[in-house]
Design a protein around this motif. Structure first.
Motif, PDB file in Angstrom:
ATOM      1  N   THR A   1      -4.774   2.604   2.598  1.00 34.20           N
ATOM      2  CA  THR A   1      -4.404   3.514   2.850  1.00 34.20           C
ATOM      3  C   THR A   1      -3.367   3.727   1.178  1.00 34.20           C
ATOM      4  OG1 THR A   1      -2.604   5.009   3.937  1.00 34.20           O
ATOM      5  CG2 THR A   1      -2.267   2.601   3.917  1.00 34.20           C
ATOM      6  N   ALA A   2      -3.627   5.103   0.587  1.00 35.67           N
ATOM      7  CA  ALA A   2      -3.008   5.302  -0.530  1.00 35.67           C
ATOM      8  C   ALA A   2      -3.050   6.916  -0.925  1.00 35.67           C
ATOM      9  CB  ALA A   2      -3.227   4.432  -1.565  1.00 35.67           C
ATOM     10  N   ASP A   3      -2.260   7.583  -0.734  1.00 35.66           N
ATOM     11  CA  ASP A   3      -2.180   9.030  -0.948  1.00 35.66           C
ATOM     12  C   ASP A   3      -2.264   9.165  -2.626  1.00 35.66           C
ATOM     13  OD1 ASP A   3       0.420   8.642  -1.989  1.00 35.66           O
ATOM     14  OD2 ASP A   3       1.289   9.669  -0.372  1.00 35.66           O
ATOM     15  N   ALA A   4      -2.456  10.300  -2.932  1.00 31.59           N
ATOM     16  CA  ALA A   4      -2.619  10.433  -4.566  1.00 31.59           C
ATOM     17  C   ALA A   4      -1.595  10.038  -5.307  1.00 31.59           C
ATOM     18  CB  ALA A   4      -2.981  11.920  -4.820  1.00 31.59           C
ATOM     19  N   GLU A   5      -0.151  10.296  -4.869  1.00 37.04           N
ATOM     20  CA  GLU A   5       0.959   9.808  -5.699  1.00 37.04           C
ATOM     21  C   GLU A   5       0.971   8.034  -5.477  1.00 37.04           C
ATOM     22  OE1 GLU A   5       5.644  10.935  -5.620  1.00 37.04           O
ATOM     23  OE2 GLU A   5       4.691  11.068  -3.771  1.00 37.04           O
ATOM     24  N   THR A   6       0.623   7.534  -4.485  1.00 36.06           N
ATOM     25  CA  THR A   6       0.678   6.042  -4.358  1.00 36.06           C
ATOM     26  C   THR A   6      -0.657   5.196  -5.217  1.00 36.06           C
ATOM     27  OG1 THR A   6       1.379   6.108  -2.250  1.00 36.06           O
ATOM     28  CG2 THR A   6       0.108   4.191  -2.998  1.00 36.06           C
ATOM     29  N   ARG A   7      -1.757   6.047  -5.088  1.00 37.41           N
ATOM     30  CA  ARG A   7      -2.885   5.802  -5.962  1.00 37.41           C
ATOM     31  C   ARG A   7      -2.423   5.612  -7.419  1.00 37.41           C
ATOM     32  NH1 ARG A   7      -5.901   8.841  -2.768  1.00 37.41           N
ATOM     33  NH2 ARG A   7      -5.987  10.526  -4.169  1.00 37.41           N
ATOM     34  N   ALA A   8      -1.629   6.763  -7.761  1.00 34.96           N
ATOM     35  CA  ALA A   8      -1.400   6.782  -9.104  1.00 34.96           C
ATOM     36  C   ALA A   8      -0.067   5.610  -9.900  1.00 34.96           C
ATOM     37  CB  ALA A   8      -0.628   8.272  -9.453  1.00 34.96           C
ATOM     38  N   GLU A   9       0.499   5.325  -8.795  1.00 33.40           N
ATOM     39  CA  GLU A   9       1.563   4.340  -9.103  1.00 33.40           C
ATOM     40  C   GLU A   9       0.738   3.158  -9.199  1.00 33.40           C
ATOM     41  OE1 GLU A   9       5.936   2.782  -7.898  1.00 33.40           O
ATOM     42  OE2 GLU A   9       5.062   4.226  -6.501  1.00 33.40           O
ATOM     43  N   ILE A  10      -0.198   2.791  -8.393  1.00 31.16           N
ATOM     44  CA  ILE A  10      -0.740   1.555  -8.170  1.00 31.16           C
ATOM     45  C   ILE A  10      -1.297   1.276  -9.502  1.00 31.16           C
ATOM     46  CG2 ILE A  10      -2.735   0.311  -7.322  1.00 31.16           C
ATOM     47  CD1 ILE A  10      -2.199   1.645  -4.622  1.00 31.16           C
ATOM     48  N   VAL A  11      -2.192   2.412 -10.126  1.00 29.00           N
ATOM     49  CA  VAL A  11      -2.808   2.334 -11.325  1.00 29.00           C
ATOM     50  C   VAL A  11      -1.853   2.088 -12.513  1.00 29.00           C
ATOM     51  CG1 VAL A  11      -4.108   3.593 -13.189  1.00 29.00           C
ATOM     52  CG2 VAL A  11      -5.031   3.594 -10.650  1.00 29.00           C
TER      53      VAL A  11
END
Length: 188
Positions: free
Chosen positions: A173-183
């Motif tokens: 699970t990862a919304d767009a904001e979380t995906r951006a932070e992971i990257v």
């Protein structure tokens, strides 16, 4: 037959990949940095375990759950894969055995919690033992917006840069904001 497909059958007992797995396995095997969002039960662990067996060197798996690490190490060991975990739940003898196997070049997969990265000697240990890939399970934990923020996950990006190795991150699970932070935290 590609090595990963052969190992899929011989080690893990599956005749075919689930949808999306082969592309992820191929990218990780080829040394690409990967962020994979896959549903729970979608076979995320296979997407780093197979490349670990195909690639040279050791794959370090950062996982937040000791029970999950133990289950995966047990299943891999039963399948004939050299795997171990360094956890706070291990006895000193268990950790010593894992360190000996790592030092002897016998391990393919080494599991550890992100909190172990705070230890001063961990980076040196990993640098000296042929780590060639980092896999991050539950990668959403790197995000302050994720549902289980763990600050020690923030050390993983620095470790990747210090070891100069590819990184494969997995989460369900990862919304767009979380995906951006992971990257940003793991790959930049």
């Amino acid at each position: 037959m590609k090595p990963a497909q052969h190992l899929l059958r011989e080690v893990f007992g599956f005749d075919a990949f689930r949808p999306g797995q082969q592309e992820i396995v191929d990218a990780v095997t080829d040394g690409a940095n990967v962020l994979a969002i896959m549903p729970t039960g979608g076979g995320k662990s296979l997407c780093y375990q197979l490349p670990a067996l195909v690639r040279d060197g050791v794959t370090v798996v950062i996982s937040p759950l000791i029970a999950l690490m133990r289950d995966q190490v047990r299943a891999l060991t039963e399948a004939g894969v050299a795997a171990g975990a360094l956890t706070s739940g291990n006895s000193q003898e268990e950790n010593d055995a894992v360190l000996r196997s790592l030092h002897d070049g016998a391990l393919k997969l080494l599991y550890m919690a992100p909190e172990r990265l705070a230890s001063m000697g961990t980076e040196r240990l990993l640098r000296n033992t042929g780590v060639r890939l980092i896999a991050v399970d539950e990668a959403h934990c790197v995000s302050q917006w994720g549902h289980d923020f763990r600050p020690d996950y923030l050390r993983i990006g620095a470790l990747r840069r210090a070891l100069n190795v590819p990184l494969a991150a997995f989460t369900a699970t990862a919304d767009a904001e979380t995906r951006a932070e992971i990257v940003e935290k793991l790959f930049d």
